[in-house]
Enzyme design. Structure first.
Site, PDB file in Angstrom:
ATOM      1  CB  SER A 154      36.810  54.800  35.728  1.00 17.01           C
ATOM      2  OG  SER A 154      36.038  55.387  34.602  1.00 17.01           O
ATOM      3  CG  ASN A 188      25.047  53.762  30.351  1.00 18.98           C
ATOM      4  OD1 ASN A 188      25.724  54.333  31.067  1.00 18.98           O
ATOM      5  ND2 ASN A 188      23.532  54.009  30.374  1.00 18.98           N
ATOM      6  CB  THR A 192      43.489   9.125  48.847  1.00 17.56           C
ATOM      7  OG1 THR A 192      43.415   8.139  49.848  1.00 17.56           O
ATOM      8  CG2 THR A 192      43.571   8.779  47.416  1.00 17.56           C
ATOM      9  CG  HIS A 193      41.696  10.706  53.175  1.00 23.85           C
ATOM     10  ND1 HIS A 193      40.498  11.058  53.403  1.00 23.85           N
ATOM     11  CD2 HIS A 193      41.432   9.507  52.371  1.00 23.85           C
ATOM     12  CE1 HIS A 193      39.743  10.606  53.096  1.00 23.85           C
ATOM     13  NE2 HIS A 193      40.196   9.588  52.298  1.00 23.85           N
ATOM     14  CB  SER A 202      66.249  31.864  55.277  1.00 29.12           C
ATOM     15  OG  SER A 202      66.358  32.430  56.566  1.00 29.12           O
ATOM     16  CE  LYS A 228      63.451  26.679  55.265  1.00 28.19           C
ATOM     17  NZ  LYS A 228      62.801  27.874  56.154  1.00 28.19           N
ATOM     18  CG  ASN A 243      62.523  29.425  52.137  1.00 27.66           C
ATOM     19  OD1 ASN A 243      62.657  28.193  52.804  1.00 27.66           O
ATOM     20  ND2 ASN A 243      62.968  30.392  52.939  1.00 27.66           N
ATOM     21  CD  GLU A 303      56.327  29.421  50.421  1.00 27.83           C
ATOM     22  OE1 GLU A 303      56.168  30.288  51.541  1.00 27.83           O
ATOM     23  OE2 GLU A 303      57.476  29.160  50.314  1.00 27.83           O
ATOM     24  CE1 TYR A 308      27.562  51.429  33.808  1.00 29.08           C
ATOM     25  CE2 TYR A 308      26.776  53.371  34.647  1.00 29.08           C
ATOM     26  CZ  TYR A 308      27.859  52.749  34.548  1.00 29.08           C
ATOM     27  OH  TYR A 308      28.951  52.994  34.886  1.00 29.08           O
ATOM     28  CD  GLN A 367      33.829  54.032  37.299  1.00 31.31           C
ATOM     29  OE1 GLN A 367      33.094  54.671  36.597  1.00 31.31           O
ATOM     30  NE2 GLN A 367      34.355  54.501  38.444  1.00 31.31           N
ATOM     31  CE  LYS A 425      35.434  50.298  33.597  1.00 42.22           C
ATOM     32  NZ  LYS A 425      34.052  49.663  33.666  1.00 42.22           N
TER      33      LYS A 425
HETATM   34  N1  ARG Z   1      33.265  54.459  33.641  1.00 43.44           N
HETATM   35  C1  ARG Z   1      32.079  53.796  33.525  1.00 43.44           C
HETATM   36  C2  ARG Z   1      32.050  52.372  33.939  1.00 43.44           C
HETATM   37  O1  ARG Z   1      33.009  52.058  34.059  1.00 43.44           O
HETATM   38  C3  ARG Z   1      31.736  54.069  32.156  1.00 43.44           C
HETATM   39  C4  ARG Z   1      30.127  54.258  31.938  1.00 43.44           C
HETATM   40  C5  ARG Z   1      29.797  55.388  32.543  1.00 43.44           C
HETATM   41  N2  ARG Z   1      28.305  55.543  32.196  1.00 43.44           N
HETATM   42  C6  ARG Z   1      27.606  56.483  32.744  1.00 43.44           C
HETATM   43  N3  ARG Z   1      26.435  56.545  32.880  1.00 43.44           N
HETATM   44  N4  ARG Z   1      28.192  57.110  33.797  1.00 43.44           N
HETATM   45  O2  ARG Z   1      31.140  51.822  34.136  1.00 43.44           O
END
Ligand code: ARG
Length: 460
Positions: free
Chosen positions: A23, A110, A155-156, A277, A283, A285, A290, A317, A322, A325
């Site tokens: 990661s 974790n 409305t509508h 355009s 145009k 735009n 959008e 965990y 993961q 993120k």
């Molecule tokens: N890269 C892991 C995550 O984003 C970090 C935690 C990893 N923990 C583990 N027991 N492998 O969740």
């Protein structure tokens, strides 16, 4: 590449699978937070007597140096590491050898990834709230510039009743202010310190978690180590706040796309925020709007994706987590970029009063005609019928209320008097509204003053 866990294995990990599962390419964004968490952990280990005083000092100094280098040079935060936690620990061990190897005592990745993400959100949510404040300020400025200009409300998507243009802008302010509050709630949810949870069962070292929380700027400690290791509610709440913000920006974008178009012509988009355009020379735009509308789908998707990831997990965990993120980072980027561009678009709008006032007149005054009859004692449902019939006649003849002669009014109902003419104008329609949330000019003026005061308060 050595990992934090290679001791258990006879063979090196499959390179492709390791790469696929690592990661670091995205969690490098947690670098500052990871180092901050580690510095606090080193202090906690020192207080617990796990680290000797000089070891603690060395670790802290080395981590501070690593932080400094990473801050001044983004390329420094790079390597073949599995994740940002492994990266920071590798650098520490490269600098300090065995002393560095003591830092992970009693701690798990974790809880580390949880504390990092919580610290990250507490750092970044205020920026999104600032972005919201800027959009709100731009809308409030437009409301103030519009004065008592009128436009139709729909409305509508059919013309409904006349409103102040300022009332329209303040409607969007109201929804974005709820988002501002919602992000504050997301901050509070992220504000719980998970360290001391260990991998799942807690830690056997004498860690003062309250002191650790204070050190890291948290106001409380998590309640349960099993829950803490897989709790991503705070991330989901953040994604929800981001998703709803995007929904509101998307609806504002949609309003402006329509109202700036030739068919309505209520506002002009500034040239700087429009695009042309390649083929059709005429145009102009609204691409940025959008795109805001289009990108809203990603923010909604991330919320759905994380909730789906969370729903099937057994306690504790699991690596599935993961996935939180990229959802958080992309939602954050989507919201912050959209907020910035919407602010610019709103700043650059020019009101076309002639168009909005013309569109605010016509059969959309029918409710006011009915209210006139109610004022003369007719039950509303009867008044609705009378005016409905009148509207049917006018629509068929392509006429409006203003063209009716007094005898024609009287033909519809003998309750109509000569004063109906002054009562049935867009200006009179807004003027007779009574409630504080209405489009009555005095109510809108008060709402505008309140919004300006709110902006001064949040900015100060
Ligand atoms: N890269 C892991 C995550 O984003 C970090 C935690 C990893 N923990 C583990 N027991 N492998 O969740």
């Amino acid at each position: 590449m050595t990992t934090l866990w290679s001791g258990r294995f006879e063979h090196a990990p499959d390179a492709a699978a390791f790469e696929w599962g690592s990661s670091f390419s995205f969690d490098r964004r947690l670098f500052e937070d990871d180092v901050a968490g580690s510095i606090a952990w080193a202090r906690a280990l020192g207080r617990a007597g796990v680290l000797a005083r000089d070891e603690g000092r060395k670790i802290e100094a080395a981590l501070a140096d690593i932080l400094e280098r990473g801050r001044s040079d983004a390329a420094f935060v790079d390597g073949p590491d599995e994740d940002v936690h492994s990266f920071v620990e590798r650098l520490l061990v490269e600098r300090l050898g065995d002393t560095g190897r003591r830092l992970h005592t009693g701690r798990s990745r974790n809880e580390q990834v949880s504390v990092d993400l919580r610290l990250y959100l507490r750092r970044r949510i205020p920026l999104l709230r600032g972005g919201l404040e800027h959009v709100i300020a731009a809308l409030v400025d437009q409301a103030s510039t519009a004065g008592e200009a009128l436009m139709p409300a729909f409305t509508h998507f059919r013309p409904a009743q006349p409103v102040l243009v300022a009332h329209f802008f303040l409607a969007h302010v109201a929804s974005l202010r709820r988002d501002h509050d919602r992000f504050a709630a997301a901050m509070i949810e992220a504000d719980a310190m998970p360290l001391g949870s260990g991998a799942i069962a807690g830690t056997s070292y004498d860690i003062d978690v309250e002191a650790l929380a204070r050190d890291l700027g948290f106001s409380r400690v998590v309640a349960n180590s099993i829950d803490a290791s897989s709790d991503r509610d705070f991330a989901a709440t953040f994604l929800y706040a981001s998703a709803l913000t995007m929904v509101h920006l998307s609806r504002l974008a949609e309003d402006l796309i329509i109202f700036c178009g030739e068919a309505h012509g209520f506002f002009d988009l500034s040239d700087a925020l429009s695009t042309g355009s390649s083929m059709m020379p005429q145009k102009k735009n609204p691409d940025p709007l959008e795109l805001v509308r289009g990108k809203t789908g990603r923010a909604l998707g991330h919320l759905g994706a994380l909730l789906t990831t969370m729903k099937g997990l057994p306690s504790g965990y699991n690596k599935d987590l993961q996935e939180d993120k990229q959802a958080v980072f992309d939602s954050e980027d989507t919201a912050s970029g959209s907020l910035a561009v919407v602010k610019s678009v709103v700043d650059g709008l020019t009101l076309n009063r002639t168009r909005t006032e013309a569109a605010a007149s016509g059969l959309l005054l029918a409710t006011d005609v009915a209210d006139y009859l109610v004022g003369r004692g007719l039950p509303f449902r009867r008044a609705h019928e009378v005016v409905g019939a009148l509207v049917r006649k006018l629509a068929a003849e392509g006429r409006e209320f203003g063209s009716l002669r007094l005898d024609e009014w009287r033909e519809a109902s003998d309750l109509f008097g000569a004063d109906i003419v002054d009562r049935v104008t867009p200006r009179a329609s807004v003027a007779v509204k009574r409630t504080p949330q209405s489009t009555a000019p005095s109510a809108v003026r008060r709402a505008l003053t309140e919004a300006q005061a709110w902006l001064r308060r949040v900015a100060g």
